[in-house]
Design an enzyme around this catalytic site. Structure first.
Site, PDB file in Angstrom:
ATOM      1  N   HIS A   1       0.878  -1.176   0.000  1.00  0.00           N
ATOM      2  CA  HIS A   1       0.000   0.000   0.000  1.00  0.00           C
ATOM      3  C   HIS A   1       0.917   1.228   0.000  1.00  0.00           C
ATOM      4  O   HIS A   1       2.008   1.178   0.569  1.00  0.00           O
ATOM      5  CB  HIS A   1      -0.847  -0.050   1.272  1.00  0.00           C
TER       6      HIS A   1
ATOM      7  N   ASP B   1       3.276  -4.150   7.938  1.00  0.00           N
ATOM      8  CA  ASP B   1       2.016  -3.456   7.753  1.00  0.00           C
ATOM      9  C   ASP B   1       0.908  -4.491   7.944  1.00  0.00           C
ATOM     10  O   ASP B   1       0.680  -5.332   7.071  1.00  0.00           O
ATOM     11  CB  ASP B   1       1.976  -2.857   6.343  1.00  0.00           C
TER      12      ASP B   1
ATOM     13  N   GLN C   1      -4.383  -5.062   6.961  1.00  0.00           N
ATOM     14  CA  GLN C   1      -5.420  -5.988   6.477  1.00  0.00           C
ATOM     15  C   GLN C   1      -5.374  -7.329   7.199  1.00  0.00           C
ATOM     16  O   GLN C   1      -6.188  -8.198   6.924  1.00  0.00           O
ATOM     17  CB  GLN C   1      -5.242  -6.232   4.964  1.00  0.00           C
TER      18      GLN C   1
ATOM     19  N   LYS D   1     -10.391  -0.603  10.260  1.00  0.00           N
ATOM     20  CA  LYS D   1     -10.578  -1.846   9.485  1.00  0.00           C
ATOM     21  C   LYS D   1     -10.899  -3.011  10.418  1.00  0.00           C
ATOM     22  O   LYS D   1     -11.236  -4.094   9.985  1.00  0.00           O
ATOM     23  CB  LYS D   1      -9.312  -2.153   8.673  1.00  0.00           C
TER      24      LYS D   1
ATOM     25  N   CYS E   1      -4.696   2.380  -3.724  1.00  0.00           N
ATOM     26  CA  CYS E   1      -3.448   2.903  -3.144  1.00  0.00           C
ATOM     27  C   CYS E   1      -2.295   1.921  -3.341  1.00  0.00           C
ATOM     28  O   CYS E   1      -1.444   1.766  -2.448  1.00  0.00           O
ATOM     29  CB  CYS E   1      -3.607   3.246  -1.665  1.00  0.00           C
TER      30      CYS E   1
HETATM   31  N1  PMP Z   1      -1.837  -0.770   4.481  1.00  0.00           N
HETATM   32  C1  PMP Z   1      -2.767  -1.526   3.911  1.00  0.00           C
HETATM   33  C2  PMP Z   1      -2.414  -2.921   3.468  1.00  0.00           C
HETATM   34  C3  PMP Z   1      -4.050  -1.026   3.708  1.00  0.00           C
HETATM   35  O1  PMP Z   1      -4.973  -1.771   3.131  1.00  0.00           O
HETATM   36  C4  PMP Z   1      -4.334   0.286   4.144  1.00  0.00           C
HETATM   37  C5  PMP Z   1      -5.713   0.892   3.940  1.00  0.00           C
HETATM   38  N2  PMP Z   1      -6.297   0.621   2.722  1.00  0.00           N
HETATM   39  C6  PMP Z   1      -3.326   1.022   4.752  1.00  0.00           C
HETATM   40  C7  PMP Z   1      -2.085   0.461   4.916  1.00  0.00           C
HETATM   41  C8  PMP Z   1      -3.548   2.411   5.236  1.00  0.00           C
HETATM   42  O2  PMP Z   1      -4.562   2.455   6.179  1.00  0.00           O
HETATM   43  P1  PMP Z   1      -5.125   3.867   6.673  1.00  0.00           P
HETATM   44  O3  PMP Z   1      -5.674   4.540   5.456  1.00  0.00           O
HETATM   45  O4  PMP Z   1      -6.172   3.508   7.646  1.00  0.00           O
HETATM   46  O5  PMP Z   1      -3.986   4.589   7.241  1.00  0.00           O
END
Ligand code: PMP
Length: 409
Positions: A119, A201, A204, A227, A367
């Site tokens: 991401h 990270d 998910q 999430k 993203c």
């Molecule tokens: N890492 C991953 C794998 C994600 O899916 C996301 C959110 N789509 C993020 C980081 C970032 O999360 P946030 O927008 O809540 O900061």
């Protein structure tokens, strides 16, 4: 086995929108009543700032805020609560690390490693810090199942050198639904270079797998509350204590201070030195309620259920000859989300037609632009399931795609 229809009774959004097909839980999960009640309780009953007042309301708010930290620490298997830093979200957690730690260790001649499927939150901060200091930024591809190609000694040997200061990886990909074996990868990285720091990270992963930071062996782990059925605006950074203690504060201001004079300032102990200003008190309390909620449901049950849902989706999607699945088509090799491309219909058009029938999916690059570019596509459609997803939801997704084909082809 979990019953999504019973689970739905816990989620007030379904009372407001009984016909909604919410297949965007990877973007943000719906909120159970227990979380809404916890937020409401704070604002209605003991709304006061933390660490400041010597009166009952503030003492209660402080106690609940710190209890939430304990709940998070227990949830991720952290040895002590002061290694849990509350942030706004996973993005802020990773940026905090990149600024406070990355700026110091990612220097010219050093190497920082990410995967192609990160991401942007776990890609851009490291890329930018590497560029700023003239360090080497290495992007490792993923295999056909969507796992980062760091499984064997040969690939580790090539990627992890004596100059590799940090490897930042997803646990679960938000596009491919793939799962990196973090414990195994971390072990191999540390065998090759014990000084290489591993950042995970887990944005998910936290809804799908039990988290135990010491078993994972990583140095840092980041995730967002929203999430995980919690409120937006609250996230977590966990780090090994000795590493966090060695890091400069990310932001300066109230609550993170030990002493300030006109000539110098000294900073508070962990975790407060990284929590400048009034924190998202209700958010932390809501996150604890979310963690207690999902613990009641059972992370294992949630994983089993979403895998069942995604298996159903994959079987249905396989019947569309114009659809290509990103990542593995084997449901046992992924979590409960699936991204796909239709070679005749743009994801935005598909998303639009689905939304007219109350089917909510995500369309775009999620993203993860480097991954999409690597796949030769600009965008994809993503359907993501959760504990409240039913087979009926999946059938309505499939029917919606069929309808879009009838309209547009
Ligand atoms: N890492 C991953 C794998 C994600 O899916 C996301 C959110 N789509 C993020 C980081 C970032 O999360 P946030 O927008 O809540 O900061």
């Amino acid at each position: 086995m979990l019953n999504p229809k019973t689970i739905r009774a816990d989620f007030p959004l379904y009372t407001e929108h009984p016909h909604i097909v919410y297949l965007d839980s990877s973007a943000t999960a719906l909120k159970p009543k227990a979380v809404l009640d916890a937020l409401d309780g704070y604002y209605r009953i003991y709304s006061a700032n933390v660490f400041r007042g010597l009166y009952g309301l503030s003492e209660r708010a402080t106690a609940e805020y710190e209890r939430s930290r304990d709940v998070v620490a227990h949830f991720i298997g952290a040895q002590s609560s002061d290694t849990v830093i509350f942030t706004r979200n996973a993005t802020e957690s990773l940026n905090l690390l990149a600024y406070s730690l990355g700026n110091r260790i990612i220097q010219k001649g050093k190497r920082v490693v990410v995967s192609m499927a990160e991401h942007h939150a776990n890609f851009v901060p490291w890329q930018q810090i590497a560029m700023k200091h003239g360090a080497e930024f290495v992007v490792v591809p993923c295999d056909s199942d969507g796992k980062v190609e760091l499984h064997d000694d040969a690939s580790i040997d090539k990627i992890v050198t004596k100059d590799t200061v940090l490897v930042a990886l997803f646990w679960v990909s938000n596009v491919l639904g793939s799962v990196n074996d973090i414990a195994a990868i971390t072990k191999k990285i540390k065998q090759k270079n014990p000084n290489t720091l591993v950042v995970v990270d887990a944005a998910q992963a936290v809804t799908t797998f039990p988290v135990h930071v010491t078993e994972l062996g990583c140095d840092f782990l980041a995730f967002s509350g929203h999430k995980l059925f919690g409120p937006t605006g609250i996230g977590v950074l966990w780090g090994k204590k000795e590493l966090l203690e060695d890091m400069e504060p990310f932001m300066y201001g109230g609550d993170m201070i030990e002493r300030v004079s006109v000539t110098e300032s000294t900073f508070a102990q962990l975790p407060h030195r990284f929590e400048a200003g009034t924190p998202h008190i209700a958010g932390a309390i809501g996150l604890a309620a979310a963690i207690e909620y999902i613990a009641g449901v059972g992370v294992h049950n949630a994983h089993q259920h979403t895998q069942k849902m995604i298996k159903h989706a994959l079987t249905g999607l396989a019947r569309f000859k114009h659809i290509r699945i990103l990542g593995s088509s084997d449901p046992t090799k992924r979590v409960g989300l699936v991204s796909f491309v239709h070679d005749r219909i743009h994801p935005h058009d598909l998303g639009d037609i689905l939304s007219k029938d109350d089917v909510c999916v995500r369309a775009g690059h999620h993203c993860a632009m480097p991954l999409h570019t690597h796949e030769g596509i600009a965008a994809s459609t993503r359907a993501s399931t959760s504990i409240y997803t039913t087979t009926d939801d999946i059938e309505r997704l499939l029917a919606g795609i069929k309808k879009a084909e009838q309209i547009l082809l």
